[in-house]
Structure formats: C-alpha cells, structure tokens
Scaffold this motif. Structure first.
Motif, PDB file in Angstrom:
ATOM      1  N   SER A  48       0.820  -1.217   0.000  1.00  0.00           N
ATOM      2  CA  SER A  48       0.000   0.000   0.000  1.00  0.00           C
ATOM      3  C   SER A  48       0.850   1.261   0.000  1.00  0.00           C
ATOM      4  O   SER A  48       0.476   2.267  -0.611  1.00  0.00           O
ATOM      5  CB  SER A  48      -0.923   0.012   1.216  1.00  0.00           C
ATOM      6  OG  SER A  48      -1.809  -1.070   1.158  1.00  0.00           O
ATOM      7  N   ASP A  58      -5.968  -1.266  -4.734  1.00  0.00           N
ATOM      8  CA  ASP A  58      -5.358  -1.829  -3.529  1.00  0.00           C
ATOM      9  C   ASP A  58      -6.288  -2.874  -2.919  1.00  0.00           C
ATOM     10  O   ASP A  58      -7.251  -2.535  -2.237  1.00  0.00           O
ATOM     11  CB  ASP A  58      -5.053  -0.716  -2.523  1.00  0.00           C
ATOM     12  CG  ASP A  58      -4.130  -1.207  -1.410  1.00  0.00           C
ATOM     13  OD1 ASP A  58      -3.883  -2.427  -1.352  1.00  0.00           O
ATOM     14  OD2 ASP A  58      -3.662  -0.367  -0.617  1.00  0.00           O
ATOM     15  N   GLU A  59      -6.008  -4.120  -3.184  1.00  0.00           N
ATOM     16  CA  GLU A  59      -6.822  -5.240  -2.721  1.00  0.00           C
ATOM     17  C   GLU A  59      -8.303  -4.966  -2.925  1.00  0.00           C
ATOM     18  O   GLU A  59      -9.077  -5.015  -1.983  1.00  0.00           O
ATOM     19  CB  GLU A  59      -6.547  -5.517  -1.234  1.00  0.00           C
ATOM     20  CG  GLU A  59      -5.065  -5.476  -0.928  1.00  0.00           C
ATOM     21  CD  GLU A  59      -4.674  -6.395   0.212  1.00  0.00           C
ATOM     22  OE1 GLU A  59      -5.508  -7.196   0.630  1.00  0.00           O
ATOM     23  OE2 GLU A  59      -3.513  -6.300   0.642  1.00  0.00           O
TER      24      GLU A  59
END
Ligand SMILES: Nc1ncnc2c1ncn2[C@@H]1O[C@H](COP(=O)(O)OP(=O)(O)OP(=O)(O)O)[C@@H](O)[C@H]1O
Ligand SMILES: [Mg+2]
Lengths: 290, 342
Positions: free
Chosen positions: A48, A181-182
């Motif tokens: 991240s 991000d995920e």
C-alpha cells in the motif's frame, strides 16, 4: 510500448518514536501504458505504501522519508510541487480501495460524488452533464437502473454494487493509471470474482494501465499480465504471470502459492456475468444502527 | 420526508409525556417545601381569616390530587394562574421576562456554534501542530470553569478595571424602546434607533460570552475529536486519492459526517445554557426569567414556580426537537429509513 510508470530504487522510511523504520529498500517496478501489473506480497510487506507514493500522498506525510525515482508519464512525482501532484490525482491516476462501502462518502449521494470526481477534470461541468456521463459509466459496469443509483446513498447499496460504482468512478475521468489496492477483499469471493472480471474487461477496453495490489496470488492470475512479488520491502521476483505461476523462482513465491486458498487456487471461480444474484443486488438497508 | 415527520411526531409525543412528568414532580416538590404560600404572600400583618380565605381561593386545603386537577384544567385553558409576587397573571410575567433570557441564550448559542465549530475544524486540520496546541490549551481553560465564574471574571476585567462594557442590565436608562418582540436587539432596530441597538448589543457581550465560554470549548473539543476520528475513515483516503483540496476534504468529507455525533451533545450543551443562565443573570442583573424564577421560589409563589419551570422545560424540549431534525437532515441514514424503527 511506452513506459507509463517507472519506479527506480524507491526507498521509504518512517521516523517514529523508536527511531527510523525502513519500509522499502530500493524497489524498482515499471508499468507500460495499458499494461496490467500485479504486486503481490504478504501483509505489511509494503504494497500500500507504494501506491500512496505513486499518488504522491506519502511524500506529503511529515514522518515519511521517500527517495528514489517515481517517473509517471514523463514527469517525476517525487520532486514535483505538491499542487502539481494533486492535479494528477483523480485525473491521470485514480485508485480503488479494499472496502467499497466505507470508501464512499456516507453523507452524499452517488450522483453527487460522481459530479465531484468529474469536476476534477472539468470544474465547469454542469450537473446534468455529470449525471449523463455517470449513467453511461454505470451502464458500462453493468449496473441496472443507473439513473436510480445516482440518487442513492452508499449505505443503500450492496457491497458488490458499491464496488462497481467505485470502479466506474475511478475510470470516469479516463485515467492513464488505475491503482487497485486489494479491491473487494471485503466482499465475498464470488462477488469479488465478478467485479474483477468486469474491471479486467473495462480497463482493457479503455486501455488503462493497472497496478493491482493483492496478497493473494490466485486472484491476480487471470487479471495481470505481469507479476511482482514483494517481500519485506524488496522485490524478490518479477515476470509474466504465467511463468511466475509455472516456474516460481523464489522460495517466498512458492510459499505464497502454497498459501493460496483452494477455491481461488485454480483461478477465479466461474460465476456467470449476469446471474440472478447479480441483477438483484440492490439491498436496501432500511434501518440505521439506532 | 415521511421518516422526518415520524421522528417529529415521536419526539412530540415524548415531549408531552416529559412535560406531564415534570409538572407533576415540580407540583409535588413545590408543595412539600415548608412555608404557607398564603401567609408569605399576605405578610405577617394579615389576619388569620384573610389567610384562610386566600388558602380556600387557592384550593390549598384540598388534597394534592384535587389541586393538580385544578392546575391541569387551568393550563389546558392557557391559564397559569396569578402570581402572588407580582400580582399579575403568570403568563404576563413570562411574556415579559422570557425574551430577555432567550435573547441571552440564543446569543450565547450563536457564539458557541460560530466560534466552537470553526476552532474545532482548525485544530483537527492542523492536528499535532501549533494551531491545534493553542486551541486545545485555550479550550481546556474555558471548559474548566463554570459560567458564573466566567461571569464574575469577565465583569471584573472588562467592566470594572477596563470599563469597555456595561456592568449590568440590558439597556442604558436614557433609551426608551417600545416592546414588540421583547428582544432588545430586534426592538431597537424596529424603533430605528441604531445607537440603542449598539447599546443593547454591548450589554449582551459580557453575559453571553460568560454563558457560552465553556460551550465554545466543549463544541471545539468535540468537533476536533470527531473530525480526527473521521479523518481516519477510508473515504478520506479516497478523497485524497482523487486529489481534492484539503479545505474541500475538511468541509465535505471530514466535517459533515463528524457533525452527526457531535450535534446531539452540542444541542444538550445549548439547552444546558438555559440552566446556567440563572447564575449569569444573577451576576449581571439581567432582568430575565431566571431572576424571576429565583424570586418566586423564595416566596413560594406556587403558580409562578410552575409556570417558570414549565416554560423552561418546554424550551428545552423544543431545542431537542430542533437538534433531532437537524441530525435527520444531515444523516441520510435517518432521512431515508423507510420502515418504522422500534
Ligand atoms: N504512516 C505510517 N507510519 C509508520 N509506519 C507505516 C505507515 N504506513 C505504513 N507503515 C508501515 O509500513 C509497512 C508497510 O505497510 P503497507 O500498508 O504498505 O503494507 P501492505 O503490504 O499494504 O499490507 P496489507 O496487505 O496489510 O495492506 C508496515 O510495516 C506498516 O506498519
Ligand atoms: Mg495494504
């Protein structure tokens, strides 16, 4: 193919109460225009923070020290003035997050939030023009009755629906780079698989480059052209998705692959694009918490 | 909109119950405290027969239940009875004294919201840096003393040592303003007398600041805390990722959602100022309902006590309803709930 994102020897450390913590130890990573690249690694490995550096957000955090080069579309993010960096965000690059429902502003309607985002590109855009464009975009992510969705608040929609809204919002300004991000990790597996496939088709159509962050190798398998494996702030392996899967070089990559849950280990589960569950996801949560 | 209407109706229902409860409680307490109201009203020189007559007239010899029955039937006709202290209908007294208190409290409320919220926003936006530290120290100071202490301090500082503001009252003696609303800042403007308006305003400054200081501090600290919590929410990061200006993020993404939990408490603080106004009015000789209330309690003027308490309770409830409506307006979850909640 031209290089869109070119990260060279990126280092990051945080100044904390207990001295300096090094988080990234010289990362190099590049993405060509229109390319889909996955960044895979366990929790805390530094995925991240890379996205936040590309967005230019960590450079503005007082406790963070960033060095190295982050080239984006010919410019150098690290040495840019903060306001020039801010100009790129939401226009040339955008981001989607893990939990779609809590990533949307709870006090504004979807239409309102679309308008906010679109006015990043063109501040003088009328609300009617914003709505028309938003409806177009929501149709692209296969949302039924998009005009009604515009009047809804995020809490009135299901997580899968909000995920589609977020994807549409992230792509509405035609960014060159999408950071994911995920995305949808907070959703259940089949919904996640559906929206990922949708996202895949959409970025392919628009020619958007993607940095797809995940801790799950299985999820990225069908999505990405290339994979970077990150371990404790170092890239330990890089290569085309297929070859990394068939012939993992690094012990950590093999460990990651062994850790992939069975359901996604053989690729994403097959869920038809238009199923009943998909057409009726507009869950109305009728009551507040009170 | 129907859900807002439902909230309104439910709150009105609760308010009626609260008013009935308060009236019963105060009715009983006022009659339990020692002293014969008729004797106090008529003075030591009245004959036993005069006292007995007044007691009969006031139904004081009947059971407390019968007395409450008379009271309720009078109130329903809009009659709060005579005050034995002013010898006027209690409603007349309230109409005379309530506006002064409301003007003071509303002014203090404007200060509380108008200064408290911006200070809280400023501190939250610069958390950990000097504006935050300064605001936190100052607001800690303001909340650490009750309003009547501030009243005395402000009076000493800015009326005696540094005579910037008048010491007492609402308006200089030289002005003669016709009463229209009872709010002097409004009545002076209606009369077109601007110097009287300024005079009324200068009389308001010290009492309303004294009354609102701790509220300003509370509102600022609460806003700061809730906003900092909101700054950790994912939608703030999303807004940053979309490149919105920090000021826009503060306003639309951090402040508005964080106001929803703050508002209830700020509303309660505002209503609490009605109570604190009693002491502030005493310090500044402010001719409001509080001074009247104290006077009638000391004389055991039963009708006036009931009237004062009821009107304050009513104001309290109205403020609460307004705050609830404001919250419903800010919080789409309440506004758009379609089913009745239990
Ligand atoms: N603002 C910060 N201050 C101090 N340390 C930080 C900060 N942000 C991240 N870190 C540290 O940097 C490291 C990498 O964090 P990062 O969020 O990038 O991990 P991640 O790979 O995204 O993990 P996850 O899969 O859990 O999201 C972690 O050890 C984290 O504690
Ligand atoms: Mg992460």
């Amino acid at each position: 193919m031209s290089t869109l994102l070119d990260i060279q020897d990126l280092r990051l450390s945080f100044k904390g109460l207990r001295g300096i913590t090094d988080v990234l130890h010289g990362i190099s990573l590049s993405i060509a225009a229109g390319e889909r690249v996955a960044l895979v690694g366990e929790s805390g490995s530094g995925k991240s923070v890379i996205a936040r550096i590309v967005l230019g957000l960590l450079q503005e955090t007082r406790s963070a020290r960033v060095s190295g080069k982050v080239g984006f579309d010919g410019a150098e993010i690290n040495t840019m003035r903060p306001r020039d960096r801010a100009k790129l965000r939401g226009t040339e690059m955008s981001m989607i997050f893990q939990d779609p429902t809590s990533s949307l502003n709870p006090t504004f309607t979807i239409g309102n939030q679309f308008a906010e985002v679109m006015r990043r590109r063109d501040p003088k855009l009328s609300r009617a023009a914003c709505d028309a464009r938003a409806i177009e975009m929501l149709t692209e992510v296969s949302i039924p009755n998009p005009d009604r969705i515009l009047e809804n608040y995020p809490f009135q929609l299901s997580g899968g629906m909000n995920q589609r809204v977020m994807i549409a919002m992230a792509l509405v300004n035609h960014p060159k780079l999408l950071l994911a991000d995920e995305p949808g990790t907070a959703l259940d597996v089949s919904v996640q698989a559906q929206t990922l496939r949708l996202m895949h088709d959409l970025v392919e159509k628009h020619g958007t480059a993607v940095l797809f962050i995940s801790h799950n190798l299985g999820v990225v398998r069908e999505f990405a052209d290339r994979v970077y494996v990150i371990y404790r702030g170092n890239i330990v392996e890089e290569g085309p998705t297929a070859s990394v899967f068939h012939n993992p070089g690094h012990a950590y990559t093999r460990a990651l692959m062994d850790a992939v849950p069975r359901i996604t280990g053989a690729g994403l589960p097959e869920v038809p694009e238009v199923s009943d569950a998909f057409l009726a996801p507009m869950v109305r949560h009728d009551r507040g918490a009170a | 909109m129907s859900s807002v209407l439902r909230i309104l109706l439910r709150r009105l229902g609760i308010s009626v119950i609260v008013l009935i409860g308060v009236s019963m409680l105060i009715f009983a307490i006022a009659r339990v405290i020692p002293g014969d109201p008729a004797r106090i009203a008529l003075g030591p020189n009245a004959s036993a027969e005069q006292v007995a007559n007044l007691r009969a007239e006031m139904h004081l010899d009947e059971s407390i239940f019968a007395q409450y029955g008379y009271f309720v039937s009078d109130v329903l006709r809009g009659d709060l009875g005579q005050s034995l202290y002013t010898n006027r209908p209690v409603t007349t007294d309230i109409v005379q004294f309530l506006p002064a208190t409301l003007e003071l409290v509303i002014f203090a409320g404007i200060l509380m919201v108008g200064l408290g919220l911006p200070l809280g926003i400023l501190a939250a936006r610069h958390r950990g840096r000097w504006p935050d530290h300064v605001i936190r120290v100052l607001t800690l100071l303001t909340v650490s003393a009750p309003s009547f202490v501030w009243a005395v301090i402000l009076m000493l500082l800015f009326a005696f040592y540094l005579p910037l503001f008048p010491v007492a009252g609402r308006l200089g003696d030289s002005f003669d303003i016709a009463t229209v609303t009872g709010f002097l800042t409004i009545d002076t403007l209606i009369a077109g007398n601007f110097s009287a308006f300024l005079d009324a305003l200068s009389h308001l400054v010290l009492p309303s600041v004294a009354l609102s200081l701790s509220g300003i501090g509370q509102a600022a600290r609460l806003t700061r805390a809730n906003m900092i919590e909101t700054y950790d929410k994912p939608y703030i990061e999303m807004a940053q990722a979309f490149g919105f200006f920090p000021s826009r993020i503060a306003k639309r993404y951090a402040f508005k959602p964080s106001m929803i939990p703050s508002l209830t408490i700020i509303g309660l603080d505002f209503a609490a100022m009605l109570g604190n106004a009693f002491l502030v009015e005493a310090v500044f000789a402010w001719p409001g309902l509080s001074r009247y209330g104290v006077a009638v309690i000391l004389r055991k003027d039963l009708n006036a006590i009931m009237g004062t308490v009821l009107i304050i309770a009513l104001t309290f409830l109205v403020v609460n309803i307004l705050v609830d409506l404001l919250i419903a307006f800010l919080n789409p979850r309440i506004r758009h709930s379609t089913r009745a909640s239990s």
